[in-house]
Structure formats: structure tokens, C-alpha cells
Design a protein around this motif. Structure first.
Motif, mmCIF file in Angstrom:
data_model
loop_
_atom_site.group_PDB
_atom_site.id
_atom_site.type_symbol
_atom_site.label_atom_id
_atom_site.label_comp_id
_atom_site.label_asym_id
_atom_site.label_seq_id
_atom_site.Cartn_x
_atom_site.Cartn_y
_atom_site.Cartn_z
ATOM 1 N N LEU A 30 0.831 -1.207 0.000
ATOM 2 C CA LEU A 30 0.000 0.000 0.000
ATOM 3 C C LEU A 30 0.867 1.259 0.000
ATOM 4 N N PHE A 31 1.904 1.270 0.831
ATOM 5 C CA PHE A 31 2.784 2.439 0.904
ATOM 6 C C PHE A 31 3.575 2.627 -0.385
ATOM 7 N N ILE A 32 4.152 1.533 -0.913
ATOM 8 C CA ILE A 32 4.971 1.648 -2.123
ATOM 9 C C ILE A 32 4.120 2.051 -3.319
ATOM 10 N N TRP A 65 7.756 19.680 -1.289
ATOM 11 C CA TRP A 65 7.512 18.879 -0.088
ATOM 12 C C TRP A 65 6.776 17.597 -0.427
ATOM 13 N N MET A 66 5.938 17.624 -1.475
ATOM 14 C CA MET A 66 5.171 16.436 -1.843
ATOM 15 C C MET A 66 6.089 15.327 -2.357
ATOM 16 N N TRP A 67 7.166 15.713 -3.066
ATOM 17 C CA TRP A 67 8.098 14.685 -3.555
ATOM 18 C C TRP A 67 8.786 14.002 -2.380
ATOM 19 N N TRP A 68 9.176 14.789 -1.375
ATOM 20 C CA TRP A 68 9.801 14.200 -0.192
ATOM 21 C C TRP A 68 8.815 13.328 0.571
ATOM 22 N N MET A 69 7.556 13.714 0.543
ATOM 23 C CA MET A 69 6.525 12.883 1.161
ATOM 24 C C MET A 69 6.431 11.542 0.452
ATOM 25 N N GLY A 70 6.524 11.581 -0.883
ATOM 26 C CA GLY A 70 6.520 10.328 -1.647
ATOM 27 C C GLY A 70 7.741 9.481 -1.344
ATOM 28 N N LEU A 71 8.903 10.136 -1.177
ATOM 29 C CA LEU A 71 10.120 9.402 -0.856
ATOM 30 C C LEU A 71 10.015 8.751 0.521
ATOM 31 N N VAL A 72 9.488 9.486 1.495
ATOM 32 C CA VAL A 72 9.316 8.935 2.836
ATOM 33 C C VAL A 72 8.319 7.778 2.816
ATOM 34 N N THR A 73 7.250 7.941 2.033
ATOM 35 C CA THR A 73 6.255 6.869 1.917
ATOM 36 C C THR A 73 6.874 5.606 1.346
ATOM 37 N N MET A 74 7.716 5.764 0.332
ATOM 38 C CA MET A 74 8.403 4.600 -0.230
ATOM 39 C C MET A 74 9.355 3.991 0.794
ATOM 40 N N GLY A 75 10.054 4.845 1.556
ATOM 41 C CA GLY A 75 10.960 4.336 2.582
ATOM 42 C C GLY A 75 10.228 3.533 3.644
ATOM 43 N N VAL A 76 9.047 4.025 4.057
ATOM 44 C CA VAL A 76 8.243 3.297 5.037
ATOM 45 C C VAL A 76 7.802 1.945 4.465
#
Length: 343
Positions: A30-32, A65-76
């Protein structure tokens, strides 16, 4: 109090651990899957602001900030995936990664207005089926208990040869194919991303194992070991290259096509890298080899369908109408032939 056990691949898993692993694997997908959509939205906002596109070498999206949010989401998502392997068997966790393809396809149609045609939907389904076949028949990773054991395997000449081949092929594609076909063929950027990503998985596992041993106090010398820092730097470089080419691909192509192709290529190359690193392929049975070959054929067919028919706008209703019209034409031909014969 007794807890019921289940045995998979010769290992015991109690029901609680199995449930935790299953939940982590589903959450990871779901996160990825969501991270692709968030990054795509950030890249579209980046372009609409008049900035240079990521595919043209622009990096202003790093201010979004949205791109970093996507990166953090992928990391999670990746973190949850790694934890899932500690609770559930690989035969369950890895195939569930295909759910990220479905999540991305549903969210892209909802938020990005990227519609998959009927052929594309069939190709996505074949991507998932082919990947599951490959994973189920691929060799399972052996347990590595110490950082020293893993570093010995990383410096083995066979794995070093694989790394050299990946680096050489990436350089050739970067010099010869990216300028010509990077903006028109989805496989160019995604191969770079997946190939480097297969190395990222091996390096990340080594770094995580070294840090874990240092925290629990089993081996405090890992942090002072030059190999640890060399692997850490290699891991960071691989992640940067991987994210760079993934952003370029997302900037040009539809997320509904990028996600399944990236998932398939990344999964296949990670399996190959793991097989070389841990040598499980030496003990593969003929049935597993045949299963891997069949899975590869299904995957290649799906990727061809996604690329060849991505601009072919057709729906299931259109196919029904074509079928009905062809039947009507055939019926008219039969009637005309029967009339001509009767005359």
C-alpha cells in the motif's frame, strides 16, 4: 499454553508471527504503490510551475515537499517489507509485492486520470502472474547471521563479476541508449533503475546487519570497519541513481505503466542478484528451473503488450461491439452464399 505452528520451506512460523508478517507485507504494498502516485503528482506540479523537467536534467523537484513525502512513503513501505521477512516466509512476502501494481493502477486512474486500456489491464494481470511464478520457483535466500559472513559473500568473485556487469551495462545504456531512446522507450530508464536497485538491496542488507550487530553489542567493530563505510557509501550512491532514473521515468510515462514494468524488472533482477550472492541456484530442481523459465516468458509477453498497445485505445465494450459486428458480417456472408447456391 501451546501455540499452533505452520511449517513453510522447513521453517516454523507461529500464527501470530505469520499474521504480523502478512500485515506488514500488505502495508508495504500500500505504501509503495501510493508513493508512485505522490511522486508523480509532485513532478506534475513541478512542471506546471515552469521548471525544467526531471527527464531533461532538472532537480528543482527536490524543493517540493510532496516529492519528499513520496520518498518517505516509499521508505516506510520498503522498511515494512524488510520487517515482514522476519515474521513470515519469503514465499508469502515477495509475491504480495505485486499488490503495489494494483494499488498504483487504481490510484493513478483516480488522482492522475491515467486510464489503462483493456489490453493494458490484461498485461498488468500477466505481469503479476508471471512475477508470482518466478518468485515461487526461485531459490530462497539463506539466513545470514553476521556482518562478517555477508561481507565475505559480497566480496566473492562471482558477485563482484555481477556488480561489474551491471555497472558496465548501465554505463553503456547511459551513453548509447538514454540520449536516443530514453524519452520514448520505458525500458531504458527502468532497466537502469532496476539494475542499480538490485545492488541496493544487497548493500542495504549488509548495512542493516552491521548496525544491528553494533546496537545489540555482538560486534562493536563493525562501525570502525572500512568495509562497512564502503558499503554504506555504495548504498547511498545506488539509491540516488535509482531514484534519479525512477523520477525520469515517472516524469515521462504513465504511472499505470511504469509501476508494473518497474516491479517486474526490479523483482527479477533482485532474484538474480540474490541467487548469485547466496548460491541457492546450485540446488534448484528441474521443476523450479522450468517454472522460472515459464515465468520469464509470461513477464516478457506482458511487457511487450504494455509497450506495443499502450496507445491502442480499446475497451471491453468495444471488443464486444467488434465481435457482434463480425458475427453479423459472417451471418450475412452465410446468407448470401446460401442464396447464391439456391439459385
Amino acid at each position: 499454553m501451546k501455540t499452533s505452528k505452520l511449517v513453510i520451506d522447513g521453517q516454523d512460523y507461529d500464527n501470530l508471527s505469520f499474521a504480523i508478517g502478512l500485515g506488514l507485507a500488505v502495508a508495504s504494498s500500500l505504501f509503495i504503490g501510493s508513493s508512485f502516485i505522490i511522486k508523480k503528482l509532485a513532478l506534475k506540479k513541478h512542471v506546471s510551475s515552469g521548471n525544467v523537467r526531471a527527464s531533461a536534467g532538472g532537480y528543482a523537484y527536490l524543493k517540493q515537499w510532496m516529492w519528499w513525502m513520496g520518498l518517505v512513503t516509499m521508505g516506510v513501505g520498503e522498511g515494512a517489507n524488510l520487517l515482514a521477512y522476519a515474521f513470515a516466509p519469503a514465499a508469502l512476502v515477495t509475491p504480495l509485492g505485486a499488490l503495489s501494481v494494483l494499488v498504483s493502477a487504481v490510484l493513478s486512474s483516480k488522482f492522475l486520470d491515467e486510464k489503462l486500456n483493456f489490453v493494458g489491464k490484461i498485461a498488468c494481470f500477466l505481469c503479476i502472474i508471471g512475477s508470482v511464478i518466478i518468485v515461487l520457483h526461485s531459490p530462497k535466500s539463506e539466513e545470514i547471521k553476521t556482518f562478517q559472513e555477508l561481507t565475505q559473500k559480497l566480496t566473492d568473485y562471482i558477485f563482484a563479476t555481477y556488480v561489474s556487469i551491471i555497472v558496465l551495462m548501465s554505463l553503456i545504456i547511459k551513453v548509447l541508449f538514454v540520449p536516443r531512446f530514453g524519452n520514448s522507450n520505458i525500458l531504458v530508464y527502468l532497466f537502469m533503475c532496476s539494475a542499480i536497485g538490485s545492488l541496493t538491496v544487497a548493500f542495504c542488507k549488509a548495512v542493516a546487519l552491521g548496525i544491528k550487530e553494533s546496537i545489540v553489542g555482538k560486534n562493536l567493530n563493525n562501525i570502525s570497519n572500512y568495509l562497512f563505510w564502503l558499503i554504506l557509501v555504495s548504498c547511498i550512491v545506488c539509491i540516488m541513481v535509482q531514484m534519479n532514473y525512477l523520477n525520469k521515468s515517472l516524469d515521462i510515462f504513465n504511472t499505470s505503466i511504469v509501476t508494473p514494468v518497474y516491479y517486474v524488472m526490479f523483482t527479477v533482477l533482485v532474484i538474480i542478484a540474490s541467487g548469485i550472492l547466496f548460491r541457492e541456484w546450485e540446488h534448484m530442481k528441474f521443476g523450479d528451473i522450468l517454472g522460472c523459465v515459464c515465468g520469464f516468458l509470461v513477464v516478457m509477453t506482458a511487457i511487450f503488450m504494455l509497450n506495443a498497445f499502450r496507445d491502442f485505445q480499446v475497451t471491453f465494450r468495444d471488443l464486444n461491439m467488434i465481435t457482434r459486428n463480425s458475427r453479423n458480417v459472417n451471418d450475412e456472408l452465410i446468407v448470401n452464399l446460401s442464396r447464391s447456391r439456391s439459385r
